[in-house]
Design an enzyme around this catalytic site. Structure first.
Site, PDB file in Angstrom:
ATOM      1  CG  HIS A  82      -1.748   1.250   1.316  1.00 20.23           C
ATOM      2  ND1 HIS A  82      -2.904   1.416   0.581  1.00 20.23           N
ATOM      3  CD2 HIS A  82      -1.576   2.396   2.016  1.00 20.23           C
ATOM      4  CE1 HIS A  82      -3.404   2.607   0.841  1.00 20.23           C
ATOM      5  NE2 HIS A  82      -2.629   3.236   1.698  1.00 20.23           N
ATOM      6  CG  ASP A 161     -11.510   5.764   6.253  1.00 23.00           C
ATOM      7  OD1 ASP A 161     -10.924   6.477   7.085  1.00 23.00           O
ATOM      8  OD2 ASP A 161     -11.267   5.808   5.037  1.00 23.00           O
ATOM      9  NE  ARG A 168      -9.056  12.320   9.480  1.00 24.84           N
ATOM     10  CZ  ARG A 168      -8.292  11.443   8.803  1.00 24.84           C
ATOM     11  NH1 ARG A 168      -8.808  10.321   8.352  1.00 24.84           N
ATOM     12  NH2 ARG A 168      -7.025  11.689   8.608  1.00 24.84           N
ATOM     13  CB  SER A 183      -7.997   6.732   7.814  1.00 27.99           C
ATOM     14  OG  SER A 183      -8.281   6.805   6.453  1.00 27.99           O
ATOM     15  CE  LYS A 187      -8.917   3.883   3.799  1.00 32.49           C
ATOM     16  NZ  LYS A 187      -8.863   5.221   3.314  1.00 32.49           N
TER      17      LYS A 187
HETATM   18  N1  URA Z   1      -5.205   8.195   3.141  1.00 32.34           N
HETATM   19  C1  URA Z   1      -6.224   7.584   3.804  1.00 32.34           C
HETATM   20  O1  URA Z   1      -6.755   6.585   3.349  1.00 32.34           O
HETATM   21  N2  URA Z   1      -6.625   8.147   4.976  1.00 32.34           N
HETATM   22  C2  URA Z   1      -6.062   9.243   5.513  1.00 32.34           C
HETATM   23  O2  URA Z   1      -6.467   9.668   6.583  1.00 32.34           O
HETATM   24  C3  URA Z   1      -5.018   9.864   4.815  1.00 32.34           C
HETATM   25  C4  URA Z   1      -4.607   9.314   3.624  1.00 32.34           C
END
Ligand code: URA
Length: 433
Positions: A82, A161, A168, A183, A187
């Site tokens: 990732h 999220d 946010r 976050s 995922k």
């Molecule tokens: N990428 C994400 O998936 N979440 C964040 O909070 C920042 C970058």
């Protein structure tokens, strides 16, 4: 339990219990907590932070807020990579086939680009016919048969999220370590891979601008992953300049194919070999150095390119484009950008380069925008290179000449020239194991 008390506790520097965090995320998911209270708690977390236990609880609650992938249906070890997002970052297209060519399973769910960063799904859709949506059965069958599939996120992964991120984004609470880590990892953990290599970008094209911030985030995410029973490594890599020379979807696929042919730019090749080596090593194929050597061999003997072709064929894409990338549809118009003065390229605002590419049609400002897969930028010069006045530094591609002026202005003001040769920055700053 009352949301008011949870907000007050965090505002005053208290430690939230597992139950309080669970109550919050359930309320976010079910829509029973109003946006103003969600935002107030995010702001309290922004100021007060969270300890490791709270951050893990938050991550696991986010992970459990929606559907999950059942990895048990995949035969063999599953490894994922990732990236926290950058400009010209096409590493997944190179790294995933390398790793899969050794029989290690890569069942990847990738995102689309937004703002200055690109997304793997958009890049793959530049390949005519390539399907980024597969049914669960197709996805699993393909992973079990050829060891590699890359699709978009069609499942309802971590819906909490989605809601949290949207709030946010408009309440200045994105840049909080526990909120970012929970976050991303919420995922990632919903996809239930056995091993995860995180590529945490650092620099002007990343949302973490300093190596120290990136290290803190990387350590946090590695710790969360380990707490969830995953094998984890995080690599802190340079995003002070675009990775490789191509920015834009079809252009990046072509560069990824060239890299799999052993003819890619040195920086992109080095980062890909390092990431693939780390993925294979986590999967038990040897030490990182041995696995990096294996990865190099998979490029040299053509097995990694062969694996990419297998995936493209399995997902309905035109394999002829991979065999002969010059057949990719070309943008209608091109435009050469020349240096206004002589000097070394001392620094680039890489986020602005990403936005210049977006202005050419290669990216999107909102999730609904349609992108032009053939648009983008090929860099002729990068940080550290010397340029003469009037020498070409980039070529722009777009559907209309009208798009060039604004993109050029943004691009040139993001390119700093100096008489002094800049100090070379590392490609890989650190590896957090
Ligand atoms: N990428 C994400 O998936 N979440 C964040 O909070 C920042 C970058």
């Amino acid at each position: 339990m009352r949301m008011y008390d949870i907000i007050k506790k965090k505002r005053d520097g208290g430690e939230l219990s597992t139950e309080e965090i669970g109550f919050f995320i359930r309320g976010v998911t079910e829509g029973t907590i109003p946006d103003y209270q969600i935002s107030a708690l995010c702001m309290a977390i922004w100021f007060r932070g969270m300890n490791m236990r709270e951050t893990c609880d938050l991550t696991f609650a986010v992970r459990d807020s929606g559907e999950k992938f059942t990895a048990s249906e995949v035969q063999g070890i599953r490894v994922d990579k990732h990236s926290t997002g950058g400009v010209g970052d096409k590493t997944s297209l190179v790294v995933a086939p390398i790793v899969a060519s050794f029989g290690v399973k890569v069942a990847k769910m990738s995102g689309r680009g937004l703002g200055h960063t690109g997304g793997t799904v958009d890049k793959l859709e530049a390949i005519t016919g390539f399907r980024t949506t597969l049914s669960d059965e197709e996805f699993l069958r393909q992973v079990n048969e050829i060891g590699l599939a890359i699709v978009g996120q069609s499942r309802q992964f971590a819906p909490a999220d989605k809601k949290l991120y949207a709030l946010r984004d408009v309440t200045a609470t994105v840049d909080s370590m526990p909120l970012i880590a929970s976050s991303i990892m919420g995922k990632k953990l919903a996809a239930d891979d056995d091993c995860i290599v995180l590529d945490v970008k650092t620099g002007s094209g990343s949302f973490m601008k300093t190596a120290e911030e990136s290290r803190t985030l990387a350590r946090l995410m590695v710790e969360i992953g380990k707490n969830a029973g995953k094998k984890m490594v995080a690599c802190i890599t340079n995003m002070d300049m675009p990775l490789g020379n191509a920015i834009g979807n079809a252009l990046e696929v072509q560069e990824a194919v060239e890299t799999l042919r052993g003819r890619g730019p040195a920086d992109l090749t080095a980062v890909c070999l390092m990431l693939a080596g780390r993925m294979l090593s986590l999967a038990g194929m040897g030490t990182p150095a041995e696995c990096e050597a294996l990865s190099r061999r998979a490029i040299e003997d053509g097995s990694a390119l062969g694996k990419l072709k297998e995936m493209v064929a399995a997902q309905g894409g035109d394999v002829g484009l991979i065999e002969d990338p010059s057949r990719f549809p070309r943008a209608k118009c091109s435009y050469e950008v020349f240096s206004p003065a002589a000097g070394y390229i001392a620094h680039t605002d890489t986020e602005a380069y990403g936005l210049a590419s977006l202005a050419l049609g290669a990216g999107r400002n909102t999730a609904e925008d349609v992108i032009d897969h053939s648009a983008g930028i090929i860099l002729a010069k990068k940080t550290g290179d010397f340029v003469q006045k009037g020498e070409k530094i980039a070529t722009f591609y777009a559907a209309s000449r009208d798009l060039f002026a604004a993109a050029e202005e943004r691009f040139l003001s993001a390119t700093q020239l100096s008489r002094e040769k800049p100090e070379e920055k590392p490609l890989v700053y650190d590896i957090i194991e």
